[in-house]
Design a protein around this motif. Sequence first.
Motif, PDB file in Angstrom:
ATOM      1  N   PRO A   1      36.412  40.949  51.193  1.00  0.00           N
ATOM      2  CA  PRO A   1      36.389  39.449  51.256  1.00  0.00           C
ATOM      3  C   PRO A   1      37.047  38.585  50.253  1.00  0.00           C
ATOM      4  CG  PRO A   1      34.582  40.534  50.499  1.00  0.00           C
ATOM      5  CD  PRO A   1      35.497  41.666  50.619  1.00  0.00           C
ATOM      6  N   LYS A   2      37.240  37.254  50.550  1.00  0.00           N
ATOM      7  CA  LYS A   2      37.908  36.598  49.587  1.00  0.00           C
ATOM      8  C   LYS A   2      36.860  35.570  49.493  1.00  0.00           C
ATOM      9  CE  LYS A   2      42.624  36.780  51.500  1.00  0.00           C
ATOM     10  NZ  LYS A   2      43.438  37.577  50.350  1.00  0.00           N
ATOM     11  N   PHE A   3      36.474  35.367  48.036  1.00  0.00           N
ATOM     12  CA  PHE A   3      35.357  34.496  47.689  1.00  0.00           C
ATOM     13  C   PHE A   3      36.001  33.123  47.449  1.00  0.00           C
ATOM     14  CE2 PHE A   3      32.431  37.848  45.353  1.00  0.00           C
ATOM     15  CZ  PHE A   3      31.962  38.463  46.463  1.00  0.00           C
ATOM     16  N   ASP A   4      35.422  32.354  47.786  1.00  0.00           N
ATOM     17  CA  ASP A   4      35.708  30.810  47.614  1.00  0.00           C
ATOM     18  C   ASP A   4      35.843  30.406  46.176  1.00  0.00           C
ATOM     19  OD1 ASP A   4      33.313  29.383  46.619  1.00  0.00           O
ATOM     20  OD2 ASP A   4      32.630  30.087  48.621  1.00  0.00           O
ATOM     21  N   ILE A   5      36.592  29.244  45.894  1.00  0.00           N
ATOM     22  CA  ILE A   5      36.931  28.941  44.455  1.00  0.00           C
ATOM     23  C   ILE A   5      35.504  28.787  43.646  1.00  0.00           C
ATOM     24  CG2 ILE A   5      37.223  26.465  44.815  1.00  0.00           C
ATOM     25  CD1 ILE A   5      39.270  28.711  42.234  1.00  0.00           C
ATOM     26  N   LEU A   6      34.473  28.002  44.481  1.00  0.00           N
ATOM     27  CA  LEU A   6      33.252  27.748  43.693  1.00  0.00           C
ATOM     28  C   LEU A   6      32.714  29.178  43.401  1.00  0.00           C
ATOM     29  CD1 LEU A   6      31.123  25.833  42.671  1.00  0.00           C
ATOM     30  CD2 LEU A   6      30.229  25.737  45.034  1.00  0.00           C
ATOM     31  N   THR A   7      32.673  30.103  44.117  1.00  0.00           N
ATOM     32  CA  THR A   7      32.077  31.180  43.884  1.00  0.00           C
ATOM     33  C   THR A   7      32.846  31.968  42.504  1.00  0.00           C
ATOM     34  OG1 THR A   7      31.448  31.594  46.085  1.00  0.00           O
ATOM     35  CG2 THR A   7      31.358  33.615  44.703  1.00  0.00           C
ATOM     36  N   ILE A   8      33.962  32.016  42.528  1.00  0.00           N
ATOM     37  CA  ILE A   8      34.909  32.526  41.679  1.00  0.00           C
ATOM     38  C   ILE A   8      34.589  31.852  40.333  1.00  0.00           C
ATOM     39  CG2 ILE A   8      37.099  32.772  40.731  1.00  0.00           C
ATOM     40  CD1 ILE A   8      36.659  34.682  43.061  1.00  0.00           C
ATOM     41  N   ARG A   9      34.301  30.386  40.260  1.00  0.00           N
ATOM     42  CA  ARG A   9      34.141  29.605  39.185  1.00  0.00           C
ATOM     43  C   ARG A   9      32.847  30.016  38.413  1.00  0.00           C
ATOM     44  NH1 ARG A   9      36.987  23.983  40.419  1.00  0.00           N
ATOM     45  NH2 ARG A   9      39.211  24.809  40.009  1.00  0.00           N
TER      46      ARG A   9
ATOM     47  N   LEU B   1      31.001  32.954  39.081  1.00  0.00           N
ATOM     48  CA  LEU B   1      31.168  34.279  38.399  1.00  0.00           C
ATOM     49  C   LEU B   1      31.848  34.115  37.131  1.00  0.00           C
ATOM     50  CD1 LEU B   1      31.819  36.270  41.826  1.00  0.00           C
ATOM     51  CD2 LEU B   1      29.598  36.252  40.512  1.00  0.00           C
ATOM     52  N   GLN B   2      32.867  33.558  36.981  1.00  0.00           N
ATOM     53  CA  GLN B   2      33.494  33.386  35.594  1.00  0.00           C
ATOM     54  C   GLN B   2      32.557  32.587  34.482  1.00  0.00           C
ATOM     55  OE1 GLN B   2      36.977  31.047  36.952  1.00  0.00           O
ATOM     56  NE2 GLN B   2      38.188  33.063  36.927  1.00  0.00           N
ATOM     57  N   GLU B   3      31.784  31.561  35.185  1.00  0.00           N
ATOM     58  CA  GLU B   3      30.838  30.853  34.043  1.00  0.00           C
ATOM     59  C   GLU B   3      29.896  31.786  33.455  1.00  0.00           C
ATOM     60  OE1 GLU B   3      30.561  27.715  32.667  1.00  0.00           O
ATOM     61  OE2 GLU B   3      32.669  27.343  33.424  1.00  0.00           O
ATOM     62  N   LEU B   4      29.379  32.719  34.635  1.00  0.00           N
ATOM     63  CA  LEU B   4      28.480  33.888  34.277  1.00  0.00           C
ATOM     64  C   LEU B   4      29.052  34.753  33.202  1.00  0.00           C
ATOM     65  CD1 LEU B   4      26.630  34.155  37.740  1.00  0.00           C
ATOM     66  CD2 LEU B   4      25.826  33.256  35.728  1.00  0.00           C
ATOM     67  N   GLY B   5      30.488  34.600  32.928  1.00  0.00           N
ATOM     68  CA  GLY B   5      30.916  35.821  31.929  1.00  0.00           C
ATOM     69  C   GLY B   5      31.685  36.684  32.485  1.00  0.00           C
ATOM     70  N   LEU B   6      31.685  36.996  33.856  1.00  0.00           N
ATOM     71  CA  LEU B   6      32.468  38.157  34.435  1.00  0.00           C
ATOM     72  C   LEU B   6      34.096  37.816  34.175  1.00  0.00           C
ATOM     73  CD1 LEU B   6      29.809  38.116  35.702  1.00  0.00           C
ATOM     74  CD2 LEU B   6      30.807  39.109  37.604  1.00  0.00           C
ATOM     75  N   SER B   7      34.436  38.867  33.916  1.00  0.00           N
ATOM     76  CA  SER B   7      35.998  39.005  33.553  1.00  0.00           C
ATOM     77  C   SER B   7      36.770  39.008  34.963  1.00  0.00           C
ATOM     78  CB  SER B   7      36.566  40.223  32.926  1.00  0.00           C
ATOM     79  OG  SER B   7      36.115  41.427  33.550  1.00  0.00           O
ATOM     80  N   LYS B   8      38.008  38.869  35.103  1.00  0.00           N
ATOM     81  CA  LYS B   8      38.821  38.941  36.309  1.00  0.00           C
ATOM     82  C   LYS B   8      38.599  40.485  37.140  1.00  0.00           C
ATOM     83  CE  LYS B   8      42.132  35.462  35.527  1.00  0.00           C
ATOM     84  NZ  LYS B   8      43.593  34.938  35.744  1.00  0.00           N
ATOM     85  N   GLY B   9      38.696  41.489  36.059  1.00  0.00           N
ATOM     86  CA  GLY B   9      38.480  42.681  36.607  1.00  0.00           C
ATOM     87  C   GLY B   9      36.974  43.202  37.172  1.00  0.00           C
ATOM     88  N   GLU B  10      36.126  42.393  36.390  1.00  0.00           N
ATOM     89  CA  GLU B  10      34.771  42.547  36.844  1.00  0.00           C
ATOM     90  C   GLU B  10      34.548  41.977  38.279  1.00  0.00           C
ATOM     91  OE1 GLU B  10      31.846  42.934  32.918  1.00  0.00           O
ATOM     92  OE2 GLU B  10      32.740  41.152  33.280  1.00  0.00           O
TER      93      GLU B  10
END
Length: 79
Positions: free
Chosen positions: A9-17, A19-28
């Motif tokens: 699946p492709k997560f939308d940009i809001l979801t990606i952001r 997840l990044q704000e939660l501290g997840l790396s690109k790999g995670e």
Amino acid sequence: MGCCCSKLPKFDILTIRTLQELGLSKGEIKKLVALFGRVDLDGNGVIQADEFFDFFALHPTLVNKLLFSCYDMEGNGEM
């Protein structure tokens, strides 16, 4: 989030952001997307209760349904 596997699946940009704000790396995030794709068997972009129960080898008992409902924000049997 380019990916070599079209089934993921492709997560939308809001979801990606988020997840990044939660501290997840690109790999995670990539691992999370892959896991989501493994649970979402029909590939429709949401996890239905039966997919959730099947993936985690759970019986749809009242307690397990209540657990799922905690993540079913719209109350439509999906997350």
